[in-house]
Design a protein around this motif. Structure first.
Motif, PDB file in Angstrom:
ATOM      1  N   LEU A 225      -3.865   6.112  -1.337  1.00 26.79           N
ATOM      2  CA  LEU A 225      -4.251   4.771  -1.770  1.00 26.79           C
ATOM      3  C   LEU A 225      -4.026   3.835  -0.591  1.00 26.79           C
ATOM      4  N   HIS A 226      -5.004   3.757   0.283  1.00 34.87           N
ATOM      5  CA  HIS A 226      -4.819   3.068   1.566  1.00 34.87           C
ATOM      6  C   HIS A 226      -4.526   1.583   1.375  1.00 34.87           C
ATOM      7  N   HIS A 227      -5.279   0.923   0.512  1.00 37.17           N
ATOM      8  CA  HIS A 227      -5.092  -0.516   0.326  1.00 37.17           C
ATOM      9  C   HIS A 227      -3.881  -0.827  -0.543  1.00 37.17           C
ATOM     10  N   LEU A 228      -3.746  -0.084  -1.634  1.00 31.09           N
ATOM     11  CA  LEU A 228      -2.670  -0.371  -2.591  1.00 31.09           C
ATOM     12  C   LEU A 228      -1.299  -0.036  -2.019  1.00 31.09           C
ATOM     13  N   SER A 229      -1.223   0.903  -1.085  1.00 30.41           N
ATOM     14  CA  SER A 229       0.075   1.309  -0.529  1.00 30.41           C
ATOM     15  C   SER A 229       0.766   0.178   0.220  1.00 30.41           C
ATOM     16  N   THR A 230      -0.014  -0.787   0.738  1.00 25.87           N
ATOM     17  CA  THR A 230       0.568  -1.918   1.472  1.00 25.87           C
ATOM     18  C   THR A 230       0.593  -3.194   0.649  1.00 25.87           C
TER      19      THR A 230
ATOM     20  N   ARG B  89       0.907  10.268 -19.698  1.00 25.74           N
ATOM     21  CA  ARG B  89       1.325   8.991 -19.124  1.00 25.74           C
ATOM     22  C   ARG B  89       1.073   8.961 -17.620  1.00 25.74           C
ATOM     23  N   LEU B  90       1.340  10.069 -16.940  1.00 25.69           N
ATOM     24  CA  LEU B  90       1.089  10.125 -15.505  1.00 25.69           C
ATOM     25  C   LEU B  90      -0.407  10.025 -15.218  1.00 25.69           C
ATOM     26  N   CYS B  91      -1.222  10.767 -15.967  1.00 25.55           N
ATOM     27  CA  CYS B  91      -2.671  10.720 -15.744  1.00 25.55           C
ATOM     28  C   CYS B  91      -3.217   9.311 -15.979  1.00 25.55           C
ATOM     29  N   ASP B  92      -2.780   8.660 -17.060  1.00 25.65           N
ATOM     30  CA  ASP B  92      -3.242   7.304 -17.337  1.00 25.65           C
ATOM     31  C   ASP B  92      -2.846   6.351 -16.217  1.00 25.65           C
ATOM     32  N   GLY B  93      -1.600   6.481 -15.746  1.00 28.34           N
ATOM     33  CA  GLY B  93      -1.127   5.595 -14.695  1.00 28.34           C
ATOM     34  C   GLY B  93      -1.858   5.807 -13.382  1.00 28.34           C
ATOM     35  N   VAL B  94      -2.059   7.056 -12.990  1.00 29.82           N
ATOM     36  CA  VAL B  94      -2.745   7.345 -11.729  1.00 29.82           C
ATOM     37  C   VAL B  94      -4.210   6.929 -11.811  1.00 29.82           C
ATOM     38  N   ASN B  95      -4.865   7.173 -12.941  1.00 24.38           N
ATOM     39  CA  ASN B  95      -6.252   6.727 -13.096  1.00 24.38           C
ATOM     40  C   ASN B  95      -6.364   5.220 -12.956  1.00 24.38           C
ATOM     41  N   ARG B  96      -5.371   4.519 -13.481  1.00 20.47           N
ATOM     42  CA  ARG B  96      -5.382   3.060 -13.358  1.00 20.47           C
ATOM     43  C   ARG B  96      -5.150   2.628 -11.911  1.00 20.47           C
ATOM     44  N   LEU B  97      -4.271   3.321 -11.205  1.00 21.70           N
ATOM     45  CA  LEU B  97      -4.035   3.018  -9.795  1.00 21.70           C
ATOM     46  C   LEU B  97      -5.307   3.227  -8.976  1.00 21.70           C
ATOM     47  N   ILE B  98      -6.052   4.273  -9.308  1.00 23.49           N
ATOM     48  CA  ILE B  98      -7.311   4.538  -8.596  1.00 23.49           C
ATOM     49  C   ILE B  98      -8.320   3.420  -8.858  1.00 23.49           C
ATOM     50  N   GLU B  99      -8.391   2.927 -10.087  1.00 23.52           N
ATOM     51  CA  GLU B  99      -9.292   1.821 -10.404  1.00 23.52           C
ATOM     52  C   GLU B  99      -8.940   0.576  -9.594  1.00 23.52           C
ATOM     53  N   ILE B 100      -7.645   0.290  -9.503  1.00 23.02           N
ATOM     54  CA  ILE B 100      -7.210  -0.882  -8.735  1.00 23.02           C
ATOM     55  C   ILE B 100      -7.500  -0.687  -7.248  1.00 23.02           C
ATOM     56  N   GLU B 101      -7.298   0.542  -6.738  1.00 24.84           N
ATOM     57  CA  GLU B 101      -7.605   0.828  -5.328  1.00 24.84           C
ATOM     58  C   GLU B 101      -9.094   0.610  -5.047  1.00 24.84           C
TER      59      GLU B 101
ATOM     60  N   ARG C 120       2.541  -5.795  -4.624  1.00 28.15           N
ATOM     61  CA  ARG C 120       2.596  -5.670  -6.081  1.00 28.15           C
ATOM     62  C   ARG C 120       2.681  -4.223  -6.558  1.00 28.15           C
ATOM     63  N   LEU C 121       2.589  -3.263  -5.638  1.00 27.29           N
ATOM     64  CA  LEU C 121       2.578  -1.855  -6.037  1.00 27.29           C
ATOM     65  C   LEU C 121       3.855  -1.463  -6.765  1.00 27.29           C
ATOM     66  N   ARG C 122       4.991  -1.905  -6.272  1.00 30.45           N
ATOM     67  CA  ARG C 122       6.257  -1.533  -6.908  1.00 30.45           C
ATOM     68  C   ARG C 122       6.321  -2.031  -8.342  1.00 30.45           C
ATOM     69  N   TRP C 123       5.856  -3.238  -8.564  1.00 38.75           N
ATOM     70  CA  TRP C 123       5.849  -3.782  -9.919  1.00 38.75           C
ATOM     71  C   TRP C 123       4.872  -3.016 -10.808  1.00 38.75           C
ATOM     72  N   ILE C 124       3.692  -2.644 -10.263  1.00 38.63           N
ATOM     73  CA  ILE C 124       2.698  -1.892 -11.033  1.00 38.63           C
ATOM     74  C   ILE C 124       3.269  -0.541 -11.455  1.00 38.63           C
ATOM     75  N   LEU C 125       3.903   0.169 -10.525  1.00 38.34           N
ATOM     76  CA  LEU C 125       4.471   1.474 -10.844  1.00 38.34           C
ATOM     77  C   LEU C 125       5.554   1.363 -11.910  1.00 38.34           C
ATOM     78  N   THR C 126       6.391   0.335 -11.805  1.00 36.70           N
ATOM     79  CA  THR C 126       7.443   0.137 -12.804  1.00 36.70           C
ATOM     80  C   THR C 126       6.844  -0.142 -14.177  1.00 36.70           C
ATOM     81  N   ALA C 127       5.773  -0.913 -14.220  1.00 31.86           N
ATOM     82  CA  ALA C 127       5.122  -1.219 -15.498  1.00 31.86           C
ATOM     83  C   ALA C 127       4.553   0.037 -16.148  1.00 31.86           C
ATOM     84  N   TYR C 128       4.076   0.985 -15.346  1.00 34.24           N
ATOM     85  CA  TYR C 128       3.524   2.237 -15.865  1.00 34.24           C
ATOM     86  C   TYR C 128       4.579   3.346 -15.951  1.00 34.24           C
TER      87      TYR C 128
END
Length: 415
Positions: free
Chosen positions: A323-328, A376-388, A331-339
Motif C-alpha cells: 500500500l504505497h500511498h496509505l503506508s505513509t 474480519r481480516l478480509c473485510d479490513g484488508v479489502n477496505r484498506l485496498i479501496e482507500i489505497e 491516519r493509517l494507524r487509526w484506521i487499523l485500530t478501528a478495524y
C-alpha cells in the motif's frame, strides 16, 4: 587558543539547569501521588524474591503485585511447574510499548488453573475475555465472504495456528523423555498422512536447508522469548519440521508449542489457504485420535497453548500487502485500530518498506471463532485496498474512513 563560551551559550545552559531544578522541586513538593486509574500501572519496588518490574512493558508486569506473587509462588502443578518458571520470560524481556507481550508462559494445562489469579487478569486485559465467557469454534470456510483479495496489492498469505497434545507438559515445562515421546508420537501421525498432505519429516538438527526460503529455519533458537521461557532446553533435540511436497503445508514440532501448522499462498486467496489449513489439521487430528490422543481444549480458553496471547483459536492470519500511498498516511494507524488490525514490519527489507510493503494481521484470538477472525481480516484488508485506490486517484479519503466509537479528537493510543 582556549575556547571561551560566549554569554548567550552560558545563558542557555543556566536556563536549562534552572528548568531542571524547578521541575525536580515541583515533583518533590507539589506533585500528587500517582493515580493508577488515571495514569496507568504503578510498579511496586522489588522486595525479597519479588522481581523488579518497574521498567517493564509486558502484561505480566501490569498485574503481578508482591501480595499476589507471595500467594502463588509456593504452588506447584502436578508436573512440577511453578510461578517463577512461568514469569521468568517476562522478567528477562521487559518488552516495548508498541508491541504488547504477555510476559508469561504456561508449563502445562494445570498452570492456567493453579495460577489463575494472574493468568485471568492478563487474559482479560489482552482479549477482553472474562472468567465466565466461553469460546466458540467455527471452521466452515464456506461462510467467508470476499476471501480472495486483490493480488495487485496482496503479495502473499500465511496462516499459522498452534495445538497442544492432551496429557503432555507444554514446551516450557517439558522434560527430555516427555519431549522425545511426544516427537515419536507426532512422527507416527505424519507417516499416516496421505494425499495432498503427504510429505517428509526432518529433524531440526538437519537444517538449515536452502530450499526452505522464507521459513527462516535455524539450528539454534534465536528469540529471547524462546530461550528465557525454558522452551529452548536441549535444543534442537526432539524438534523438527514436516513439509508436504509443494511446501504449502508445514508443521513445526516442539518449538513454541507441541505443533504449529502453517499454510502459505503467493497471492491473495485467504479463503483457499484457510480451507487447506483446516483440512490439514483435521487430517492430523484423525490420525492422532487413532493413537488414543487428542488436542487440549477448554470451553473457556479454547485451544490450550503456552502463551495466553494465542489462546482460543490460536490462529494468526497474516497477509503481506503493498500500500504505497496509505503506508505513509498518518491516519493509517487509526484506521487499523478501528478495524482491529495490526501492522508489522519485522522481516521486511529496506526496499520493501520504502515501497509500502507491510504485514497486516488480526490481534484477537479468544472469544471469536476462526471464521470470524478470517472474515474480519478480509473485510479490513479489502477496505484498506479501496482507500489505497482512492489515494492513487488523488481523491479525498476523509468520508471513506471508518466511523470511530469515540471522536477522533479524543482518540488516544496507549504507550
Amino acid at each position: 587558543m582556549d575556547y571561551l563560551p560566549n554569554r548567550r551559550l552560558l545563558g542557555i545552559v543556566a536556563l536549562g539547569c534552572g528548568v531542571y531544578v524547578a521541575r525536580e522541586m515541583y515533583v518533590m513538593y507539589y506533585m500528587k501521588p500517582w493515580n493508577r486509574e488515571e495514569h496507568g500501572y504503578e510498579r511496586p519496588p522489588p522486595d525479597g524474591n519479588f522481581p523488579d518490574l518497574r521498567l517493564h512493558n509486558n502484561l505480566m508486569a501490569n498485574h503481578l503485585t508482591p501480595d499476589l506473587y507471595n500467594s502463588l509462588r509456593n504452588k506447584i502443578t502436578e508436573k512440577g511447574f511453578t510461578l517463577d518458571k512461568a514469569i521468568q520470560v517476562g522478567v528477562d524481556n521487559p518488552g516495548v510499548p508498541w508491541q504488547r507481550a504477555s510476559g508469561i508462559v504456561a508449563g502445562d494445562r494445570e498452570s492456567y488453573e493453579m495460577f489463575a489469579p494472574l493468568f485471568d487478569e492478563i487474559i482479560r486485559e489482552y482479549h477482553g475475555h472474562r472468567k465466565t465467557d466461553f469460546h466458540s469454534r467455527d471452521l466452515d470456510s464456506r461462510k467467508i465472504v470476499g476471501g480472495k483479495l486483490s493480488s495487485a496489492y496482496v503479495l502473499s498469505v500465511r496462516l499459522h495456528t498452534r495445538r497442544s497434545i492432551q496429557g503432555y507438559s507444554l514446551p516450557a515445562g517439558c522434560c527430555r523423555s516427555e519431549r522425545r515421546n511426544l516427537e515419536d508420537l507426532i512422527r507416527l501421525v505424519f507417516k499416516r498422512l496421505g494425499g495432498e498432505f503427504e510429505g517428509e519429516y526432518k529433524s531440526l538438527s538437519d537444517f538449515p536447508d536452502p530450499s526452505l526460503g522464507s521459513l527462516n529455519v535455524s539450528t539454534h533458537p534465536t528469540s529471547p522469548i524462546i530461550t528465557c521461557s525454558g522452551r529452548a532446553r536441549d535444543w534442537p533435540e526432539s524438534r523438527g519440521i514436516y513439509r508436504n511436497k509443494d511446501i504449502t503445508f508445514v508443521v513445526f514440532v516442539n518449538e513454541d508449542d507441541h505443533v504449529q501448522f502453517r499454510c502459505f499462498d503467493k497471492g491473495g486467496n485467504v479463503q483457499g489457504v484457510f480451507d487447506k489449513l483446516i483440512r490439514g489439521i483435521a487430517a492430523f487430528e484423525r490420525e492422532l485420535k487413532k493413537s488414543g490422543e487428542e488436542f487440549m481444549w477448554d470451553d473457556h480458553l479454547g485451544y490450550i497453548v503456552s502463551d495466553p496471547i494465542y489462546l482460543g483459536t490460536a490462529l494468526d492470519v497474516r497477509v503481506r500487502v503493498k500500500l504505497h500511498h496509505l503506508s505513509t498516511d498518518p491516519r493509517l494507524r487509526w484506521i487499523l485500530t478501528a478495524y482491529k488490525l495490526e501492522r508489522r514490519r519485522a522481516g521486511l527489507s529496506e526496499g520493501d518498506l520504502l515501497s509500502g510493503v507491510m504485514f497486516i494481521h488480526g490481534s484477537r484470538t479468544l472469544g471469536v471463532s476462526e471464521v470470524h477472525s478470517v472474515q474480519r481480516l478480509c473485510d479490513g484488508v479489502n477496505r484498506l485496498i479501496e482507500i489505497e485506490r482512492m489515494l492513487e486517484r488523488g481523491e479525498d479519503i476523509e468520508d471513506a474512513l471508518p466511523t470511530a466509537p469515540v471522536p477522533r479528537s479524543e482518540f488516544k493510543f496507549g504507550v
